[in-house]
Design a protein around this motif. Sequence first.
Motif, PDB file in Angstrom:
ATOM      1  N   MET A   1      37.497  45.058  10.315  1.00 32.00           N
ATOM      2  CA  MET A   1      37.710  46.479  10.088  1.00 32.00           C
ATOM      3  C   MET A   1      38.328  47.103  11.332  1.00 32.00           C
ATOM      4  SD  MET A   1      34.932  49.299   8.748  1.00 32.00           S
ATOM      5  CE  MET A   1      33.757  48.964  10.060  1.00 32.00           C
ATOM      6  N   HIS A   2      39.281  48.004  11.119  1.00 33.20           N
ATOM      7  CA  HIS A   2      39.910  48.722  12.230  1.00 33.20           C
ATOM      8  C   HIS A   2      39.424  50.168  12.190  1.00 33.20           C
ATOM      9  CE1 HIS A   2      43.862  50.091  14.394  1.00 33.20           C
ATOM     10  NE2 HIS A   2      42.768  50.329  15.111  1.00 33.20           N
ATOM     11  N   ILE A   3      38.667  50.570  13.218  1.00 34.17           N
ATOM     12  CA  ILE A   3      38.070  51.902  13.298  1.00 34.17           C
ATOM     13  C   ILE A   3      38.900  52.766  14.242  1.00 34.17           C
ATOM     14  CG2 ILE A   3      36.005  53.192  13.955  1.00 34.17           C
ATOM     15  CD1 ILE A   3      34.464  50.487  13.535  1.00 34.17           C
ATOM     16  N   LEU A   4      39.327  53.918  13.768  1.00 31.33           N
ATOM     17  CA  LEU A   4      40.013  54.903  14.615  1.00 31.33           C
ATOM     18  C   LEU A   4      39.018  56.020  14.920  1.00 31.33           C
ATOM     19  CD1 LEU A   4      42.396  56.261  16.016  1.00 31.33           C
ATOM     20  CD2 LEU A   4      43.137  57.116  13.763  1.00 31.33           C
ATOM     21  N   PHE A   5      38.747  56.237  16.195  1.00 30.15           N
ATOM     22  CA  PHE A   5      37.738  57.215  16.621  1.00 30.15           C
ATOM     23  C   PHE A   5      38.441  58.346  17.376  1.00 30.15           C
ATOM     24  CE2 PHE A   5      32.968  57.138  17.183  1.00 30.15           C
ATOM     25  CZ  PHE A   5      32.850  58.458  17.545  1.00 30.15           C
ATOM     26  N   ILE A   6      38.267  59.585  16.909  1.00 33.16           N
ATOM     27  CA  ILE A   6      38.872  60.762  17.546  1.00 33.16           C
ATOM     28  C   ILE A   6      37.790  61.509  18.312  1.00 33.16           C
ATOM     29  CG2 ILE A   6      40.259  62.837  17.193  1.00 33.16           C
ATOM     30  CD1 ILE A   6      41.619  60.324  16.174  1.00 33.16           C
ATOM     31  N   THR A   7      37.955  61.632  19.615  1.00 32.26           N
ATOM     32  CA  THR A   7      36.975  62.335  20.450  1.00 32.26           C
ATOM     33  C   THR A   7      37.674  62.911  21.673  1.00 32.26           C
ATOM     34  OG1 THR A   7      34.981  62.088  21.800  1.00 32.26           O
ATOM     35  CG2 THR A   7      36.396  60.152  21.600  1.00 32.26           C
ATOM     36  N   ASP A   8      37.268  64.104  22.087  1.00 33.88           N
ATOM     37  CA  ASP A   8      37.902  64.663  23.289  1.00 33.88           C
ATOM     38  C   ASP A   8      37.108  64.350  24.555  1.00 33.88           C
ATOM     39  OD1 ASP A   8      35.796  66.348  22.860  1.00 33.88           O
ATOM     40  OD2 ASP A   8      36.928  68.209  23.050  1.00 33.88           O
ATOM     41  N   ASN A   9      36.025  63.580  24.438  1.00 34.55           N
ATOM     42  CA  ASN A   9      35.283  63.113  25.617  1.00 34.55           C
ATOM     43  C   ASN A   9      35.128  61.605  25.562  1.00 34.55           C
ATOM     44  OD1 ASN A   9      33.482  66.051  25.253  1.00 34.55           O
ATOM     45  ND2 ASN A   9      34.507  65.593  27.160  1.00 34.55           N
ATOM     46  N   PHE A  10      35.471  60.946  26.674  1.00 36.43           N
ATOM     47  CA  PHE A  10      35.379  59.491  26.749  1.00 36.43           C
ATOM     48  C   PHE A  10      35.374  59.097  28.215  1.00 36.43           C
ATOM     49  CE2 PHE A  10      36.884  55.078  25.922  1.00 36.43           C
ATOM     50  CZ  PHE A  10      35.978  54.754  24.911  1.00 36.43           C
ATOM     51  N   PRO A  11      34.706  57.992  28.572  1.00 37.92           N
ATOM     52  CA  PRO A  11      34.698  57.553  29.970  1.00 37.92           C
ATOM     53  C   PRO A  11      36.116  57.448  30.527  1.00 37.92           C
ATOM     54  CG  PRO A  11      33.151  56.253  28.687  1.00 37.92           C
ATOM     55  CD  PRO A  11      33.932  57.097  27.710  1.00 37.92           C
ATOM     56  N   PRO A  12      36.270  57.738  31.818  1.00 37.61           N
ATOM     57  CA  PRO A  12      35.219  57.831  32.844  1.00 37.61           C
ATOM     58  C   PRO A  12      34.407  59.125  32.863  1.00 37.61           C
ATOM     59  CG  PRO A  12      37.378  58.186  33.826  1.00 37.61           C
ATOM     60  CD  PRO A  12      37.629  57.792  32.405  1.00 37.61           C
ATOM     61  N   GLU A  13      34.609  60.039  31.916  1.00 35.31           N
ATOM     62  CA  GLU A  13      33.691  61.168  31.804  1.00 35.31           C
ATOM     63  C   GLU A  13      32.291  60.630  31.511  1.00 35.31           C
ATOM     64  OE1 GLU A  13      36.797  64.541  30.119  1.00 35.31           O
ATOM     65  OE2 GLU A  13      35.746  63.240  28.710  1.00 35.31           O
ATOM     66  N   VAL A  14      31.269  61.363  31.983  1.00 39.01           N
ATOM     67  CA  VAL A  14      29.905  60.814  31.924  1.00 39.01           C
ATOM     68  C   VAL A  14      28.961  61.679  31.104  1.00 39.01           C
ATOM     69  CG1 VAL A  14      30.095  59.569  34.101  1.00 39.01           C
ATOM     70  CG2 VAL A  14      29.332  61.947  34.124  1.00 39.01           C
ATOM     71  N   ASN A  15      29.490  62.611  30.312  1.00 38.86           N
ATOM     72  CA  ASN A  15      28.588  63.430  29.496  1.00 38.86           C
ATOM     73  C   ASN A  15      28.102  62.641  28.287  1.00 38.86           C
ATOM     74  OD1 ASN A  15      31.040  63.423  28.176  1.00 38.86           O
ATOM     75  ND2 ASN A  15      30.991  65.581  27.637  1.00 38.86           N
ATOM     76  N   ALA A  16      27.163  63.225  27.543  1.00 46.50           N
ATOM     77  CA  ALA A  16      26.510  62.502  26.450  1.00 46.50           C
ATOM     78  C   ALA A  16      27.475  62.051  25.359  1.00 46.50           C
ATOM     79  CB  ALA A  16      25.391  63.365  25.863  1.00 46.50           C
ATOM     80  N   PRO A  17      28.409  62.911  24.885  1.00 42.63           N
ATOM     81  CA  PRO A  17      29.338  62.436  23.849  1.00 42.63           C
ATOM     82  C   PRO A  17      30.179  61.246  24.302  1.00 42.63           C
ATOM     83  CG  PRO A  17      29.381  64.832  23.987  1.00 42.63           C
ATOM     84  CD  PRO A  17      28.589  64.354  25.162  1.00 42.63           C
TER      85      PRO A  17
END
Length: 409
Positions: free
Chosen positions: A1-17
């Motif tokens: 399966m190929h999952i496309l994930f849309i998010t405006d927060n991602f490492p190296p940011e360190v917040n919970a999302p």
Amino acid sequence: MHILFITDNFPPEVNAPASRTFEHCREWVRAGHRVTVMTCVPNFPSGRVYEGYKNKLVQTENMEGIDVIRVWSYITANEGFVKRILDYVSFMVSAVGISPRVKAPDLVISTSPQFFSACAAFLISRMRQIPFVFELRDIWPESIKAVGAMKSSLIIRMLEKIEIFLYHHAVKIVSVTHSFKNTLIRRGVPGDKITVVTNGVDLERFRPREKDDHLVAQYGLKGKFVAGYIGTHGMAHALETLLEAADQVRHQAGGDRFRFILLGNGARKAHLLEKAKEMDLDNVIFIDSVPKEDVAKYWSLLDVSIIHLRKTPLFTTVIPSKLFECMGMGIPVLHGVMGESAKMVEKHGVGMLFEPENADALCRGLQTLAHDPDVYKKMTHNCLAAAPEYDRKNLAARMLAELETAVKK
């Protein structure tokens, strides 16, 4: 399966999302699936692009097997309603525009708190004729009103209509709390398409460890009882209560034993620094955000973790993710959040509750944990006993099963 994930927060940011998304995607890759994350350049919460990145139209990298596509967005600090909306909308437009680069995704998933990422995912799902899954981490825009950033208005009502539209058009909703699920059901969203997968902890990173000697010496913590808050310093967190408690405890018997650490950045950081200076607080240590790989070292400094949110009904429905990190490291909690998360603290016996925005109650809890070794030891044991229930690996597997079901449907 190929999952496309849309998010405006991602490492190296360190917040919970960012942490939740990365840890889930990493586990899905390990399970043999292909994962593409579309995000913006790291800048949260200061609104400054991290070193090594540029805010250009598109750039790519690979993080532990995850294909990461970073797109341009209007960047601003985590403050100011209008500027933040411009930030969110620009990311939505860029994500939709760049999405044809992603080859043959089987489904698209987005994560709140803000739902413009979900708008992008919905549009992509229609363009590509694939399922759209909504991961619900926050009831937004209700949370805007809860922190006083904006009162009810035509704009808020319009955003709420979009919110309900997205809930109804998602094939599956993955909520991080049972309270959120119940709220959606009351608002007419079918309960059979809502699954609860709580936040959790990466037990490979967050586990018991001795206090970091170098940091103890650096901040003068030898022999001190350290209470700390680690996370975003935002409007929702009302960290002025911690400063008031720090002021009170230093005037109590044995008050010099206590130190308070506030680690992180956010919209209220400058205000808190100024307030601490006005109060002449010599027992409060402010530390800026640290790289993801160093966070556990700073957690190790804490004897007690303080978790706190403003006193408002909306926040009785949330479960702060740092609660699970405390469990993983065996650090008792002083928990200033009512509702579902408070019941979790009581259920597992991992800390003491205090009324939000009540500095007196916070001080009483702090004194109890500092001076009753039997209570402290029991809570430490309970933290470590409860942590495996919230192991991120298991939770990622549960969410993956929901995604597979969505694709089959």
